[in-house]
Scaffold this motif. Structure first.
Motif, PDB file in Angstrom:
ATOM      1  N   ASN A  14      -0.335 -17.682  -2.061  1.00  0.00           N
ATOM      2  CA  ASN A  14      -1.182 -18.989  -1.455  1.00  0.00           C
ATOM      3  C   ASN A  14      -2.173 -18.245  -0.341  1.00  0.00           C
ATOM      4  O   ASN A  14      -2.839 -19.403   0.192  1.00  0.00           O
ATOM      5  CB  ASN A  14      -0.364 -19.921  -0.711  1.00  0.00           C
ATOM      6  N   ASN A  15      -2.199 -16.998  -0.090  1.00  0.00           N
ATOM      7  CA  ASN A  15      -3.097 -16.462   0.815  1.00  0.00           C
ATOM      8  C   ASN A  15      -4.005 -15.526   0.024  1.00  0.00           C
ATOM      9  O   ASN A  15      -3.618 -14.236  -0.312  1.00  0.00           O
ATOM     10  CB  ASN A  15      -2.291 -15.761   1.809  1.00  0.00           C
ATOM     11  N   ALA A  16      -5.299 -16.043  -0.532  1.00  0.00           N
ATOM     12  CA  ALA A  16      -5.969 -15.382  -1.341  1.00  0.00           C
ATOM     13  C   ALA A  16      -6.655 -14.177  -0.895  1.00  0.00           C
ATOM     14  O   ALA A  16      -6.938 -13.011  -1.338  1.00  0.00           O
ATOM     15  CB  ALA A  16      -7.147 -16.177  -2.049  1.00  0.00           C
ATOM     16  N   ASP A  17      -6.725 -14.171   0.599  1.00  0.00           N
ATOM     17  CA  ASP A  17      -7.423 -12.819   1.291  1.00  0.00           C
ATOM     18  C   ASP A  17      -6.532 -11.591   1.397  1.00  0.00           C
ATOM     19  O   ASP A  17      -6.926 -10.477   1.348  1.00  0.00           O
ATOM     20  CB  ASP A  17      -7.683 -13.315   2.706  1.00  0.00           C
ATOM     21  N   LEU A  18      -4.879 -11.983   1.301  1.00  0.00           N
ATOM     22  CA  LEU A  18      -4.031 -10.932   1.404  1.00  0.00           C
ATOM     23  C   LEU A  18      -3.374 -10.584   0.272  1.00  0.00           C
ATOM     24  O   LEU A  18      -2.528  -9.438   0.085  1.00  0.00           O
ATOM     25  CB  LEU A  18      -3.114 -11.144   2.582  1.00  0.00           C
ATOM     26  N   TYR A  19      -3.156 -11.341  -0.689  1.00  0.00           N
ATOM     27  CA  TYR A  19      -2.259 -11.387  -1.949  1.00  0.00           C
ATOM     28  C   TYR A  19      -2.627 -10.134  -2.522  1.00  0.00           C
ATOM     29  O   TYR A  19      -3.778  -9.715  -2.892  1.00  0.00           O
ATOM     30  CB  TYR A  19      -2.270 -12.520  -2.791  1.00  0.00           C
ATOM     31  N   GLY A  20      -1.460  -9.406  -2.766  1.00  0.00           N
ATOM     32  CA  GLY A  20      -1.426  -8.042  -3.421  1.00  0.00           C
ATOM     33  C   GLY A  20      -2.055  -6.838  -2.651  1.00  0.00           C
ATOM     34  O   GLY A  20      -2.285  -5.663  -3.425  1.00  0.00           O
ATOM     35  N   LYS A  21      -2.336  -7.004  -1.388  1.00  0.00           N
ATOM     36  CA  LYS A  21      -3.007  -5.943  -0.649  1.00  0.00           C
ATOM     37  C   LYS A  21      -1.809  -5.432   0.196  1.00  0.00           C
ATOM     38  O   LYS A  21      -1.059  -6.023   0.712  1.00  0.00           O
ATOM     39  CB  LYS A  21      -4.067  -6.367   0.272  1.00  0.00           C
ATOM     40  N   GLN A  22      -2.076  -4.037   0.469  1.00  0.00           N
ATOM     41  CA  GLN A  22      -1.057  -3.450   1.404  1.00  0.00           C
ATOM     42  C   GLN A  22      -1.063  -3.758   2.862  1.00  0.00           C
ATOM     43  O   GLN A  22      -2.508  -3.538   3.350  1.00  0.00           O
ATOM     44  CB  GLN A  22      -1.140  -1.901   1.158  1.00  0.00           C
TER      45      GLN A  22
END
Length: 148
Positions: A48-56
């Motif tokens: 639900n957080n498009a800015d952070l999803y999948g980022k380290q």
């Protein structure tokens, strides 16, 4: 370079690359893979957080407005610190909530070899200005310096 003055929640001086979220951080959903499945990079698992999803998130200057979620928020931050999977620092445009603050303070007090400076109340202009991968320098007095 641009500077912002905030309130020190947990002290420390650090330099790290920015990772920015314009939505609230759901600590449990974001750190679940790091805490349960051994992801040492703390890859954000909150869909639900498009800015952070999948980022380290580990080792990054996490810039955000606020945390959201359940009463586990502080414990999740403390556990991420105890497992050395925490962000380099957390920078909030708004005042930090008491649960997230509790986790950061407990980690600062109880964990001798872990540092995660937390600065809050940096203001909306801070979050509008900072972008992913900008260099963040935190001073002991809560001054946050941002450069390309």
């Amino acid at each position: 370079m641009k500077s912002f003055q905030g309130r020190v929640v947990t002290p420390g001086e650090i330099t790290a690359q920015a990772l920015v979220s314009h939505g609230g951080l759901n600590t449990l959903a974001s750190f679940q893979k790091a805490l349960q499945f051994g992801d040492k990079k703390a890859t954000c698992g909150d869909q639900n957080n498009a800015d952070l999803y999948g980022k380290q998130m580990a080792g990054k200057a996490l810039c955000l407005p606020r945390t959201i979620g359940s009463t586990t928020g502080g414990l999740v931050l403390y556990c991420a610190c105890s497992m050395k999977r925490q962000p380099a620092c957390m920078l909030f445009s708004e005042p930090i909530d008491s649960l997230a603050a509790a986790g950061a303070v407990l980690a600062d007090v109880w964990l001798e070899d872990v540092s995660m400076p937390v600065i809050d109340s940096l203001g909306e202009e801070f979050l509008d200005y900072v972008k992913d991968e900008m260099t963040i320098v935190i001073k002991e007095n809560g001054m946050v310096e941002i450069s390309d």
